[in-house]
Design a protein around this motif. Structure first.
Motif, PDB file in Angstrom:
ATOM      1  N   GLU A 189       0.835  -1.207   0.000  1.00 38.14           N
ATOM      2  CA  GLU A 189       0.000   0.000   0.000  1.00 38.14           C
ATOM      3  C   GLU A 189       0.873   1.263   0.000  1.00 38.14           C
ATOM      4  OE1 GLU A 189      -3.232   2.476  -0.254  1.00 38.14           O
ATOM      5  OE2 GLU A 189      -3.095   0.324  -0.636  1.00 38.14           O
ATOM      6  N   ASN A 190       1.954   1.249   0.754  1.00 36.84           N
ATOM      7  CA  ASN A 190       2.838   2.410   0.771  1.00 36.84           C
ATOM      8  C   ASN A 190       3.503   2.612  -0.586  1.00 36.84           C
ATOM      9  OD1 ASN A 190       2.405   3.423   3.410  1.00 36.84           O
ATOM     10  ND2 ASN A 190       3.623   1.751   4.232  1.00 36.84           N
ATOM     11  N   LYS A 191       3.864   1.530  -1.269  1.00 37.72           N
ATOM     12  CA  LYS A 191       4.414   1.641  -2.630  1.00 37.72           C
ATOM     13  C   LYS A 191       3.397   2.286  -3.557  1.00 37.72           C
ATOM     14  CE  LYS A 191       7.780  -2.086  -3.076  1.00 37.72           C
ATOM     15  NZ  LYS A 191       8.135  -3.314  -3.803  1.00 37.72           N
ATOM     16  N   ARG A 192       2.171   1.839  -3.485  1.00 36.60           N
ATOM     17  CA  ARG A 192       1.109   2.374  -4.344  1.00 36.60           C
ATOM     18  C   ARG A 192       0.933   3.872  -4.102  1.00 36.60           C
ATOM     19  NH1 ARG A 192      -4.408   3.352  -4.474  1.00 36.60           N
ATOM     20  NH2 ARG A 192      -4.745   2.945  -2.277  1.00 36.60           N
ATOM     21  N   ARG A 193       0.912   4.271  -2.859  1.00 36.76           N
ATOM     22  CA  ARG A 193       0.741   5.682  -2.513  1.00 36.76           C
ATOM     23  C   ARG A 193       1.943   6.517  -2.957  1.00 36.76           C
ATOM     24  NH1 ARG A 193      -1.801   4.754   3.548  1.00 36.76           N
ATOM     25  NH2 ARG A 193      -3.827   4.034   2.812  1.00 36.76           N
ATOM     26  N   ILE A 194       3.139   6.012  -2.730  1.00 32.43           N
ATOM     27  CA  ILE A 194       4.354   6.728  -3.129  1.00 32.43           C
ATOM     28  C   ILE A 194       4.380   6.941  -4.637  1.00 32.43           C
ATOM     29  CG2 ILE A 194       6.871   6.469  -3.352  1.00 32.43           C
ATOM     30  CD1 ILE A 194       6.718   5.142  -0.476  1.00 32.43           C
ATOM     31  N   LEU A 195       4.054   5.903  -5.394  1.00 37.76           N
ATOM     32  CA  LEU A 195       4.029   6.032  -6.854  1.00 37.76           C
ATOM     33  C   LEU A 195       2.973   7.040  -7.304  1.00 37.76           C
ATOM     34  CD1 LEU A 195       4.571   2.322  -7.888  1.00 37.76           C
ATOM     35  CD2 LEU A 195       6.102   4.248  -8.397  1.00 37.76           C
ATOM     36  N   TYR A 196       1.824   7.023  -6.685  1.00 34.66           N
ATOM     37  CA  TYR A 196       0.739   7.952  -7.009  1.00 34.66           C
ATOM     38  C   TYR A 196       1.185   9.395  -6.766  1.00 34.66           C
ATOM     39  CZ  TYR A 196      -4.059   9.876  -6.946  1.00 34.66           C
ATOM     40  OH  TYR A 196      -5.196  10.599  -7.193  1.00 34.66           O
ATOM     41  N   ILE A 197       1.764   9.648  -5.609  1.00 33.00           N
ATOM     42  CA  ILE A 197       2.213  10.990  -5.243  1.00 33.00           C
ATOM     43  C   ILE A 197       3.319  11.462  -6.187  1.00 33.00           C
ATOM     44  CG2 ILE A 197       3.391  12.345  -3.450  1.00 33.00           C
ATOM     45  CD1 ILE A 197       2.029  10.306  -1.423  1.00 33.00           C
TER      46      ILE A 197
END
Length: 144
Positions: A78-86
């Motif tokens: 989930e943190n990877k997904r959020r980091i990529l989105y940001i």
């Protein structure tokens, strides 16, 4: 949930990390960081979660906060997904990670520094590569 503190536990040794972010256009920004301990993991997760939610709201996405949605420092996927989105948002909207950007230099430098520190704090590995062209976060040990 209670926290058990063991005063006799050996201190965690400092951890050297390098975080590199490669933009869609191929430009790269990186930081060499030394994490003294893992006490900042929760703060880093909350920072990433806050940025993620703020961007979604500003883009007009309907954000329905679920009780189970939180800033979990141990949820690597989930943190990877959020980091990529940001990172993708900042790359496409402001060119934040490029030499030429729409942001004032001081603001850009501060954001990049804090963002890369949060990435280093949350992501496992010593050489972290955030590749926006591929949409991946990996151990960038093979990066030249």
């Amino acid at each position: 949930m209670s926290l058990i503190i063991n005063p006799n536990a050996p201190p965690v040794p400092p951890q050297e990390k390098r975080v590199t972010l490669k933009t869609r256009s191929g430009e790269m920004v990186s930081a060499d960081l030394t994490l003294q301990d893992d006490k900042g993991r929760q703060s880093a997760a909350e920072y990433i979660h806050h940025l993620f939610q703020s961007i979604r709201e500003k883009l007009g996405e309907v954000v329905i906060t679920q009780v189970t949605e939180s800033a979990d420092p141990n949820d690597v996927a989930e943190n990877k997904r959020r980091i990529l989105y940001i990172a993708a948002f900042h790359d496409s909207m402001f060119g934040t990670f490029n030499r030429v950007t729409k942001l004032p230099e001081d603001e850009r430098n501060e954001f990049v520094e804090i963002f890369l520190l949060a990435v280093a704090t949350l992501m496992p590995g010593r050489n972290i590569l955030v590749d926006l062209g591929k949409g991946t976060i990996s151990d960038g040990a093979g990066l030249s």
